[in-house]
Scaffold this active site. Sequence first.
Site, mmCIF file in Angstrom:
data_model
loop_
_atom_site.group_PDB
_atom_site.id
_atom_site.type_symbol
_atom_site.label_atom_id
_atom_site.label_comp_id
_atom_site.label_asym_id
_atom_site.label_seq_id
_atom_site.Cartn_x
_atom_site.Cartn_y
_atom_site.Cartn_z
ATOM 1 N N GLY A 44 0.775 -1.239 0.000
ATOM 2 C CA GLY A 44 0.000 0.000 0.000
ATOM 3 C C GLY A 44 0.804 1.286 0.000
ATOM 4 O O GLY A 44 0.362 2.298 -0.532
ATOM 5 N N ASP A 98 0.621 3.456 4.363
ATOM 6 C CA ASP A 98 -0.402 4.220 3.659
ATOM 7 C C ASP A 98 -1.468 4.752 4.609
ATOM 8 O O ASP A 98 -1.836 5.909 4.562
ATOM 9 C CB ASP A 98 -1.040 3.373 2.535
ATOM 10 C CG ASP A 98 -1.500 1.990 2.998
ATOM 11 O OD1 ASP A 98 -1.352 1.662 4.198
ATOM 12 O OD2 ASP A 98 -1.996 1.214 2.156
ATOM 13 N N ASP A 101 -5.357 2.335 10.493
ATOM 14 C CA ASP A 101 -6.762 1.952 10.622
ATOM 15 C C ASP A 101 -6.995 1.420 12.037
ATOM 16 O O ASP A 101 -7.140 2.194 12.972
ATOM 17 C CB ASP A 101 -7.071 0.942 9.521
ATOM 18 C CG ASP A 101 -8.534 0.558 9.436
ATOM 19 O OD1 ASP A 101 -9.392 1.437 9.554
ATOM 20 O OD2 ASP A 101 -8.820 -0.633 9.229
ATOM 21 N N SER A 102 -6.972 0.092 12.231
ATOM 22 C CA SER A 102 -7.124 -0.439 13.593
ATOM 23 C C SER A 102 -5.885 -0.128 14.431
ATOM 24 O O SER A 102 -5.956 -0.080 15.660
ATOM 25 C CB SER A 102 -7.335 -1.955 13.547
ATOM 26 O OG SER A 102 -6.135 -2.612 13.184
ATOM 27 N N THR A 105 -1.302 -3.047 12.423
ATOM 28 C CA THR A 105 -0.139 -3.173 11.543
ATOM 29 C C THR A 105 1.040 -2.386 12.099
ATOM 30 O O THR A 105 2.144 -2.931 12.255
ATOM 31 C CB THR A 105 -0.472 -2.663 10.121
ATOM 32 O OG1 THR A 105 -1.540 -3.442 9.602
ATOM 33 C CG2 THR A 105 0.728 -2.764 9.203
ATOM 34 N N LEU A 106 0.802 -1.127 12.426
ATOM 35 C CA LEU A 106 1.883 -0.281 12.916
ATOM 36 C C LEU A 106 2.440 -0.821 14.233
ATOM 37 O O LEU A 106 3.661 -0.869 14.424
ATOM 38 C CB LEU A 106 1.368 1.155 13.085
ATOM 39 C CG LEU A 106 2.435 2.240 13.039
ATOM 40 C CD1 LEU A 106 3.277 2.138 11.776
ATOM 41 C CD2 LEU A 106 1.778 3.614 13.120
ATOM 42 N N LYS A 129 -7.396 7.007 10.186
ATOM 43 C CA LYS A 129 -8.817 6.855 10.525
ATOM 44 C C LYS A 129 -8.898 6.666 12.031
ATOM 45 O O LYS A 129 -9.024 5.532 12.512
ATOM 46 C CB LYS A 129 -9.390 5.597 9.857
ATOM 47 C CG LYS A 129 -9.663 5.674 8.373
ATOM 48 C CD LYS A 129 -10.354 4.365 7.974
ATOM 49 C CE LYS A 129 -10.340 4.125 6.501
ATOM 50 N NZ LYS A 129 -10.784 2.740 6.157
ATOM 51 N N ASP A 159 -5.505 -0.177 -2.160
ATOM 52 C CA ASP A 159 -6.259 -1.077 -3.031
ATOM 53 C C ASP A 159 -7.517 -1.607 -2.365
ATOM 54 O O ASP A 159 -7.692 -1.530 -1.153
ATOM 55 C CB ASP A 159 -5.396 -2.285 -3.391
ATOM 56 C CG ASP A 159 -5.248 -3.234 -2.206
ATOM 57 O OD1 ASP A 159 -4.832 -2.762 -1.122
ATOM 58 O OD2 ASP A 159 -5.579 -4.418 -2.348
HETATM 59 P P1 IMP Z 1 -4.500 -1.645 10.505
HETATM 60 O O1 IMP Z 1 -3.537 -2.723 10.884
HETATM 61 O O2 IMP Z 1 -5.908 -2.019 10.814
HETATM 62 O O3 IMP Z 1 -4.133 -0.286 11.055
HETATM 63 O O4 IMP Z 1 -4.531 -1.590 8.944
HETATM 64 C C1 IMP Z 1 -3.633 -0.946 8.217
HETATM 65 C C2 IMP Z 1 -3.595 -1.563 6.841
HETATM 66 O O5 IMP Z 1 -4.903 -1.924 6.364
HETATM 67 C C3 IMP Z 1 -3.060 -0.553 5.889
HETATM 68 O O6 IMP Z 1 -1.682 -0.779 5.717
HETATM 69 C C4 IMP Z 1 -3.857 -0.798 4.629
HETATM 70 O O7 IMP Z 1 -3.142 -1.656 3.784
HETATM 71 C C5 IMP Z 1 -5.123 -1.483 5.043
HETATM 72 N N1 IMP Z 1 -6.278 -0.562 5.032
HETATM 73 C C6 IMP Z 1 -6.942 -0.051 6.078
HETATM 74 N N2 IMP Z 1 -7.938 0.766 5.706
HETATM 75 C C7 IMP Z 1 -7.902 0.787 4.360
HETATM 76 C C8 IMP Z 1 -8.693 1.491 3.362
HETATM 77 O O8 IMP Z 1 -9.618 2.279 3.618
HETATM 78 N N3 IMP Z 1 -8.322 1.253 2.068
HETATM 79 C C9 IMP Z 1 -7.313 0.415 1.702
HETATM 80 N N4 IMP Z 1 -6.555 -0.233 2.608
HETATM 81 C C10 IMP Z 1 -6.853 -0.061 3.931
HETATM 82 MG MG MG Z 2 -0.968 -1.792 3.945
#
Ligand code: IMP
Ligand code: MG
Length: 173
Positions: A44, A98, A101-102, A105-106, A129, A159
């Site tokens: 991403g 990119d 979100d939750s 990942t970070l 977000k 994507d």
């Molecule tokens: P997290 O681990 O939930 O913070 O997710 C982060 C990862 O989820 C990002 O690196 C994105 O690849 C993917 N992601 C989260 N939200 C979106 C979105 O709205 N569009 C596309 N990819 C997303």
């Molecule tokens: Mg990603």
Amino acid sequence: MRPRPLIPREDLARRVRELGGSIARDHDRDHAGRPLVLIALMDGAFCFAADLVRSIDLDDLTLVFHPVRSYRGTESTGTVACEPLSGLAGRRVLVVDDILDSGRTLATVLAAVARAGASSASSCVLLDKPMRRVDAGQATADYIGFTVPDVFVVGYGLDHDGRWRHLPDVCVI
Ligand code: IMP
Ligand code: MG
């Protein structure tokens, strides 16, 4: 249906330049003369990282791409797959993604960076977000491009099941 633009390319370009300026300034202030290792999360962050590195005016910068995966379609699987990292002992690291979100990942990647012996680490995301964080105490990123509402965004590298990464604007599907 074609996704509709949320953040146009001109705004992305301007904000990415600002982020690169801040990153270089902070690095010069706090870690002057030391190397900086950027770890960009694949897939991403590929557009964001490509533009960001070109706006960071530092001599000793390395860019590493690292694969991480947590999503299927528009739903987080809740588990984050991150290969072990190497070559980071004593290094100053900036993790680039990119979208935050939750926050899983970070958090997972920053833990892997710490295990790999980095001297310090910070993080930079293009999009945030905040209302999606799994718990209130979850870390935020040190550098954030834009805060977005709870909508699924694509384009500029992001994507939906592999589609729409090539759109030049950040769009909503
Ligand atoms: P997290 O681990 O939930 O913070 O997710 C982060 C990862 O989820 C990002 O690196 C994105 O690849 C993917 N992601 C989260 N939200 C979106 C979105 O709205 N569009 C596309 N990819 C997303
Ligand atoms: Mg990603």
